[in-house]
Motif scaffolding. Structure first.
Motif, PDB file in Angstrom:
ATOM      1  N   UNK A   1      11.222  -4.781   9.698  1.00 42.54           N
ATOM      2  CA  UNK A   1      11.080  -6.165   9.255  1.00 42.54           C
ATOM      3  C   UNK A   1      11.525  -6.376   7.816  1.00 42.54           C
ATOM      4  N   UNK A   2      12.025  -5.327   7.175  1.00 46.39           N
ATOM      5  CA  UNK A   2      12.488  -5.435   5.801  1.00 46.39           C
ATOM      6  C   UNK A   2      11.409  -5.267   4.751  1.00 46.39           C
ATOM      7  N   UNK A   3      10.210  -4.847   5.150  1.00 42.95           N
ATOM      8  CA  UNK A   3       9.139  -4.606   4.195  1.00 42.95           C
ATOM      9  C   UNK A   3       9.360  -3.275   3.476  1.00 42.95           C
ATOM     10  N   UNK A   4       9.231  -3.267   2.163  1.00 43.71           N
ATOM     11  CA  UNK A   4       9.317  -2.030   1.399  1.00 43.71           C
ATOM     12  C   UNK A   4       8.056  -1.213   1.625  1.00 43.71           C
ATOM     13  N   UNK A   5       8.240   0.080   1.837  1.00 45.03           N
ATOM     14  CA  UNK A   5       7.130   1.008   2.053  1.00 45.03           C
ATOM     15  C   UNK A   5       7.178   2.087   0.983  1.00 45.03           C
ATOM     16  N   UNK A   6       6.015   2.523   0.540  1.00 43.99           N
ATOM     17  CA  UNK A   6       5.906   3.593  -0.438  1.00 43.99           C
ATOM     18  C   UNK A   6       5.269   4.788   0.266  1.00 43.99           C
ATOM     19  N   UNK A   7       5.970   5.935   0.224  1.00 43.02           N
ATOM     20  CA  UNK A   7       5.488   7.150   0.873  1.00 43.02           C
ATOM     21  C   UNK A   7       5.276   8.191  -0.223  1.00 43.02           C
ATOM     22  N   UNK A   8       4.047   8.716  -0.315  1.00 42.01           N
ATOM     23  CA  UNK A   8       3.683   9.638  -1.388  1.00 42.01           C
ATOM     24  C   UNK A   8       3.105  10.934  -0.822  1.00 42.01           C
ATOM     25  N   UNK A   9       3.019  11.939  -1.695  1.00 42.41           N
ATOM     26  CA  UNK A   9       2.385  13.190  -1.276  1.00 42.41           C
ATOM     27  C   UNK A   9       0.960  13.312  -1.804  1.00 42.41           C
ATOM     28  N   UNK A  10       0.465  12.306  -2.524  1.00 45.51           N
ATOM     29  CA  UNK A  10      -0.914  12.316  -3.037  1.00 45.51           C
ATOM     30  C   UNK A  10      -1.490  10.941  -2.977  1.00 45.51           C
TER      31      UNK A  10
ATOM     32  N   UNK B   1       0.866  -1.173   0.000  1.00 41.93           N
ATOM     33  CA  UNK B   1       0.000   0.000   0.000  1.00 41.93           C
ATOM     34  C   UNK B   1       0.902   1.222   0.000  1.00 41.93           C
ATOM     35  N   UNK B   2       0.316   2.398  -0.078  1.00 45.12           N
ATOM     36  CA  UNK B   2       1.135   3.598   0.067  1.00 45.12           C
ATOM     37  C   UNK B   2       0.656   4.381   1.284  1.00 45.12           C
ATOM     38  N   UNK B   3       1.551   5.153   1.837  1.00 49.89           N
ATOM     39  CA  UNK B   3       1.251   6.030   2.965  1.00 49.89           C
ATOM     40  C   UNK B   3       1.395   7.460   2.452  1.00 49.89           C
ATOM     41  N   UNK B   4       0.312   8.232   2.513  1.00 51.27           N
ATOM     42  CA  UNK B   4       0.329   9.603   2.033  1.00 51.27           C
ATOM     43  C   UNK B   4       0.703  10.541   3.176  1.00 51.27           C
ATOM     44  N   UNK B   5       1.635  11.425   2.903  1.00 49.14           N
ATOM     45  CA  UNK B   5       2.063  12.442   3.869  1.00 49.14           C
ATOM     46  C   UNK B   5       1.870  13.815   3.231  1.00 49.14           C
ATOM     47  N   UNK B   6       1.816  14.842   4.059  1.00 48.38           N
ATOM     48  CA  UNK B   6       1.611  16.198   3.554  1.00 48.38           C
ATOM     49  C   UNK B   6       2.827  16.703   2.779  1.00 48.38           C
ATOM     50  N   UNK B   7       4.027  16.350   3.221  1.00 48.52           N
ATOM     51  CA  UNK B   7       5.261  16.841   2.608  1.00 48.52           C
ATOM     52  C   UNK B   7       6.299  15.728   2.674  1.00 48.52           C
TER      53      UNK B   7
ATOM     54  N   UNK C   1      16.338   3.705   5.716  1.00 51.22           N
ATOM     55  CA  UNK C   1      16.975   3.738   4.396  1.00 51.22           C
ATOM     56  C   UNK C   1      16.082   4.315   3.302  1.00 51.22           C
ATOM     57  N   UNK C   2      15.604   5.562   3.468  1.00 55.30           N
ATOM     58  CA  UNK C   2      14.738   6.112   2.428  1.00 55.30           C
ATOM     59  C   UNK C   2      15.498   6.353   1.126  1.00 55.30           C
ATOM     60  N   UNK C   3      14.800   6.145   0.017  1.00 62.17           N
ATOM     61  CA  UNK C   3      15.372   6.446  -1.287  1.00 62.17           C
ATOM     62  C   UNK C   3      15.359   7.955  -1.493  1.00 62.17           C
ATOM     63  N   UNK C   4      15.888   8.365  -2.617  1.00 63.82           N
ATOM     64  CA  UNK C   4      15.725   9.758  -3.018  1.00 63.82           C
ATOM     65  C   UNK C   4      14.246   9.995  -3.296  1.00 63.82           C
ATOM     66  N   UNK C   5      13.852  11.258  -3.369  1.00 63.55           N
ATOM     67  CA  UNK C   5      12.480  11.595  -3.740  1.00 63.55           C
ATOM     68  C   UNK C   5      12.389  11.571  -5.265  1.00 63.55           C
ATOM     69  N   UNK C   6      11.381  10.859  -5.769  1.00 64.04           N
ATOM     70  CA  UNK C   6      11.149  10.735  -7.199  1.00 64.04           C
ATOM     71  C   UNK C   6       9.791  11.327  -7.546  1.00 64.04           C
ATOM     72  N   UNK C   7       9.533  11.444  -8.837  1.00 68.09           N
ATOM     73  CA  UNK C   7       8.227  11.863  -9.307  1.00 68.09           C
ATOM     74  C   UNK C   7       8.214  13.272  -9.846  1.00 68.09           C
ATOM     75  N   UNK C   8       7.007  13.755 -10.070  1.00 72.36           N
ATOM     76  CA  UNK C   8       6.755  15.059 -10.645  1.00 72.36           C
ATOM     77  C   UNK C   8       5.902  15.849  -9.665  1.00 72.36           C
ATOM     78  N   UNK C   9       6.345  17.036  -9.239  1.00 70.97           N
ATOM     79  CA  UNK C   9       5.566  17.807  -8.269  1.00 70.97           C
ATOM     80  C   UNK C   9       4.138  18.112  -8.727  1.00 70.97           C
ATOM     81  N   UNK C  10       3.903  18.136 -10.023  1.00 76.79           N
ATOM     82  CA  UNK C  10       2.556  18.402 -10.533  1.00 76.79           C
ATOM     83  C   UNK C  10       1.670  17.156 -10.472  1.00 76.79           C
ATOM     84  N   UNK C  11       2.280  15.986 -10.347  1.00 73.96           N
ATOM     85  CA  UNK C  11       1.502  14.739 -10.317  1.00 73.96           C
ATOM     86  C   UNK C  11       1.610  14.033  -8.975  1.00 73.96           C
ATOM     87  N   UNK C  12       2.816  13.634  -8.601  1.00 73.66           N
ATOM     88  CA  UNK C  12       3.026  12.918  -7.337  1.00 73.66           C
ATOM     89  C   UNK C  12       4.514  12.826  -7.051  1.00 73.66           C
ATOM     90  N   UNK C  13       4.886  13.116  -5.807  1.00 69.13           N
ATOM     91  CA  UNK C  13       6.247  12.891  -5.338  1.00 69.13           C
ATOM     92  C   UNK C  13       6.216  11.688  -4.411  1.00 69.13           C
TER      93      UNK C  13
END
Length: 119
Positions: free
Chosen positions: A110-119, A70-76, A90-102
């Motif tokens: 536990x080693x689970x990959x997490x997806x953190x988005x702004x939208x 799943x993804x976790x949406x944050x304000x910033x 171990x966060x990755x760099x920030x990817x995406x397009x500010x007009x669409x989604x960062x």
């Protein structure tokens, strides 16, 4: 029962220790722990919840998922990424397009990959 779109009630993430994981997710995402047992922990945010499933729950998934369930949406994403770095996630760099989604990815204890988005 009404017709229309189904409601999504929770996302599931396999963990080794639901009690300890609940503390980590609460700190990392600012979620509220609704229930925490040795079987599973439920945490709620402003628009949904996540259930952390431990081995004694009978879940057939092992912790350490290489993809986000799943993804976790944050304000910033910038301060969120800093918080995850401080937690050793171990966060990755920030990817995406500010007009669409960062977004960035991180790894829970536990080693689970997490997806953190702004939208």
């Amino acid at each position: 029962m009404t017709t229309g779109a189904a409601a999504i009630t929770t996302a599931f993430i396999p963990v080794r220790d639901p009690l300890e994981s609940a503390r980590w997710y609460a700190e990392a995402f600012g979620l509220t722990v609704v229930e925490a047992t040795e079987f599973s922990s439920v945490l709620a945010g402003s628009q949904g919840q996540v259930t952390l499933m431990g081995p004694v729950s009978g879940i057939q998934a092992e912790p350490g998922l290489p993809w986000a369930t799943c993804n976790f949406r944050v304000a910033d994403v910038a301060p969120a990424r800093e918080r995850f770095a401080a937690l050793g996630a171990a966060p990755s760099e920030v990817f995406g397009d500010p007009a669409r989604c960062l977004f960035f990815t991180a790894v829970d204890p536990d080693g689970n990959s997490l997806l953190v988005t702004d939208r």
